[in-house]
Design an enzyme around this catalytic site. Structure first.
Site, PDB file in Angstrom:
ATOM      1  N   SER A 277       0.832  -1.194   0.000  1.00  0.00           N
ATOM      2  CA  SER A 277       0.000   0.000   0.000  1.00  0.00           C
ATOM      3  C   SER A 277       0.867   1.243   0.000  1.00  0.00           C
ATOM      4  O   SER A 277       1.947   1.264   0.592  1.00  0.00           O
ATOM      5  CB  SER A 277      -0.903  -0.011   1.238  1.00  0.00           C
ATOM      6  OG  SER A 277      -1.617   1.206   1.378  1.00  0.00           O
ATOM      7  N   SER A 278       0.409   2.304  -0.665  1.00  0.00           N
ATOM      8  CA  SER A 278       1.091   3.591  -0.722  1.00  0.00           C
ATOM      9  C   SER A 278       2.473   3.406  -1.349  1.00  0.00           C
ATOM     10  O   SER A 278       2.568   2.849  -2.443  1.00  0.00           O
ATOM     11  CB  SER A 278       1.148   4.219   0.674  1.00  0.00           C
ATOM     12  OG  SER A 278       1.531   5.572   0.602  1.00  0.00           O
TER      13      SER A 278
END
Length: 665
Positions: A277-278
């Site tokens: 994620s990110s």
């Protein structure tokens, strides 16, 4: 001898060593077994329901144990209102919605290690979790570069548990960005498992140690007392260039350990999925692009912070708005937003946390005085700032997050990455910025002992972390926390506009410092070439931190150009979803959690790799916010968050052809 030979065969099959050799970069540190009752791999013994309560405390706040630090790092504040414990969570069967009897606790082993060239400067931390019920019928491994610059344990309760629930081993790495701090005044550093020790005693085992000898450290502190250095800014390694390599090395490390325990594990009989994620999402894409040894079978990236090589053949069209090119680098849009965002919040009505940006009007006036805004009145200046952000690439759906986004400190993020990409030393104090703990007035002070002892578990990998924040050393009244400081050229508390302008010049200018930063950025730009690897990207349309127009949308177009007929990327854009998954008042009524779609995308990838189920078409998933009164939104229900469709309507399909991406409104 049998196990030794098996390890050698696997190493040869994944191309990391000759027979009889382990990877020279691999340094194994610690193996711990968890019984699944008193302690466990997912919840550190707390149980999944504990994640909705208060964070765990230390028996002795000044001397927490490694296990206490691990438990505090595992803690993930979850919201029942967003569906945790009902629609998803480590204690929820997503197929039936029923709760597991084990409260999310899973027994197994943890192996801590790091990758380094022997000098102790890289020390990329890695964590392998092997559940006691590891499957040998369908062998599998999930590889996760952690989000942000956080600890190895950050993503376990968020989504890492998905792999353990599928009886897979799960391996994490911190991308060389993890939460290593060097508290210069104390001359203490953090070890890979959390305890803080004297830098001299840690030696090359320090998670991070600033590149200062004793004379340099003493001299620096004499001029700038109480300052700290941290890995994500001051490693002088520009680790982002190696994020993909770090991911692949973590897979190699996992196979070394798995084969020790079961020689039956081979690359050929093991499903390997990379997910993150990110900037962890960006790292899995970088890793897939570098995967010449075919270590990966599939990729799932959530809201990826990925930065692309320039290519004007890419065009993204949404409705009547068309944008050409491959988006912008993180420092480009962060440094631009860092200028205009605090003023722009005044142009957005009913925006959550607007009162947390107290000097917004001052920033507007200072931007006007410097010729960076032309409008004469405050309202017009705010509108102009917002219009400039829209023109630069932010969609209107991101406006709801501007106050919260600025409150989360883009100046700290921008300064972190400027230091990082330019390989600047902590002593350089780029643009007059440094880092220190500060008092209520924002003045640098010694790091509080309880924060120093717990920093491994409470810090996100840099400032702000507790009372540690970015400091404006150029404030004419004396060094002060940048948020509260006065800009020398304006004489106002305007969130240090002078520093923001300086950072912007390092991104767009031609100074020697700017050339260093640009060189660093050029070292890691993504090619978009995934070699036909099955890949799903999920991203929220309201993402203000990593806007879709700078990242996922153009990545789809670039991949379509470079992979051509072999392209196997699906892009899922979710409405009413922002980057942080916050449930703060005003977000609870408007936003749904993107993590739910991350988990669903993992289910889809699993079905594709195990049952040959086709991946869904690229599409917009249209969600329904919870509504209600801010701070009192009703519970999220399944009807609010429709599934990713195997056959979306024509009005929801995202199309791509020859690099041209068409996104429906």
């Amino acid at each position: 001898m049998k196990i030794f030979c098996a390890v050698s065969i696997v190493l040869m099959s994944i191309g990391v060593a000759r027979a009889g050799e382990l990877p020279v970069w691999l340094h194994e540190e610690k193996v711990t077994h968890y019984d699944g009752t008193s302690d466990d791999l997912v919840t550190a013994g707390m149980g999944a329901e504990a994640m909705t309560g208060a964070a765990p405390r230390f028996a002795d706040p000044l001397h927490p144990t490694a296990q206490e630090l691990r438990r505090a790092s595992v803690f993930y504040r979850a919201s029942k209102g967003q569906g945790y414990g009902r629609l998803f969570g480590p204690h929820v069967d997503q197929e039936t919605g029923q709760s597991f009897d084990d409260e999310g606790r899973i027994a197994g082993d943890e192996v801590l290690a790091y990758a380094d060239d022997g000098g102790g400067r890289q020390n990329v931390a890695m964590l392998l979790q092997i559940p006691s019920d590891l499957s040998t019928e369908r062998r599998c491994l999930i590889a996760i570069p952690v989000a942000g610059s956080a600890s190895l344990f950050r993503d376990i309760v968020d989504f890492g548990y998905w792999g353990l629930r599928h009886r897979c081993a799960v391996v994490y790495n911190d991308k060389g960005h993890g939460n290593g701090f060097h508290l210069l005044e104390n001359d203490t550093v953090i070890l890979i498992d959390g305890p803080q020790v004297p830098a001299q005693a840690a030696g090359s085992k320090a998670h991070f140690r600033a590149d200062l000898d004793e004379a340099a450290r003493t001299s620096f502190l004499a001029a700038w007392p109480h300052r700290v250095a941290f890995k994500a800014a001051h490693s002088k390694q520009n680790p982002e260039k190696d994020w993909g390599t770090d991911l692949l090395r973590s897979v190699q490390f996992a196979f070394v350990e798995l084969v020790k325990r079961d020689p039956g594990f081979t690359r050929e009989n093991t499903i390997v999925i990379a997910t993150g994620s990110s900037n962890g999402g960006g790292a899995v894409l970088y890793g897939a692009e570098k995967d010449a040894a075919h270590l990966l079978d599939g990729v799932v990236a959530r809201e990826p912070q990925v930065q692309l090589k320039p290519d004007d053949r890419v065009v993204v069209k949404r409705g009547t708005l068309e944008r050409r090119g491959t988006g912008r680098s993180l420092l480009d849009y962060f440094s631009f937003g860092n200028l205009y965002q605090p003023c722009a919040v005044l142009a957005v009505t009913d925006i959550p946390l607007r009162d947390r940006v107290p000097f917004a009007a001052n920033r507007c006036q200072s931007l006007h005085d410097k010729g960076l805004l032309t409008s004469a009145t405050l309202d017009a200046q705010a509108r102009e700032a917002l219009d400039r952000m829209h023109a630069y690439g932010w969609d209107e759906e991101t406006d709801v997050g501007h106050a919260f986004g600025y409150f989360v400190a883009p100046d700290a993020t921008a300064t972190k990455y400027v230091n990082d990409h330019g390989r600047f030393d902590v002593r350089d104090r780029v643009c007059g910025y440094s880092y220190a703990a500060t008092d209520a007035d924002g003045r640098p002070v010694a790091v509080p002992p309880d924060l120093a002892s717990a920093i491994f578990s409470v810090a996100p990998g840099g400032a702000p972390a507790g009372t540690i924040d970015v400091v404006n050393d150029n404030d004419p009244t004396g060094a002060r926390r940048s948020w509260l400081s006065v800009s020398p050229s304006t004489g106002r508390q305007d969130f240090n506009l002078d520093g923001a302008v300086c950072i912007r010049e390092l991104v767009t200018g031609n100074s020697p410092g700017s050339q260093r930063v640009k060189t660093g950025i050029d070292e890691f730009l993504a090619s978009g070439q995934l070699h036909g690897l099955p890949t799903i990207i999920v991203h929220g349309r309201n993402d203000d931190r990593v806007p879709v127009s700078f990242s996922s949308r153009p990545y789809l177009g670039l991949n379509n150009i470079v992979d051509g007929e072999s392209a196997n990327l699906r892009y899922i854009e979710v409405t009413n979803a922002e980057h942080f998954g916050t449930d703060l008042p005003g977000f609870d009524t408007r936003m749904v959690p993107l993590v739910l779609y991350h988990l669903r995308a993992l289910d889809l990838m699993w079905a594709h790799l195990t049952r040959k189920t086709p991946l869904p078409p690229s599409q917009v998933v249209r969600t329904t916010p919870r509504g209600g009164e801010p701070g009192k939104a009703p519970m999220l229900q399944s009807v609010n968050v429709p599934s990713i469709s195997a056959a979306p309507s024509e009005g929801d399909r995202i199309l791509v052809d020859h690099g041209r991406v068409l996104v429906p409104d």
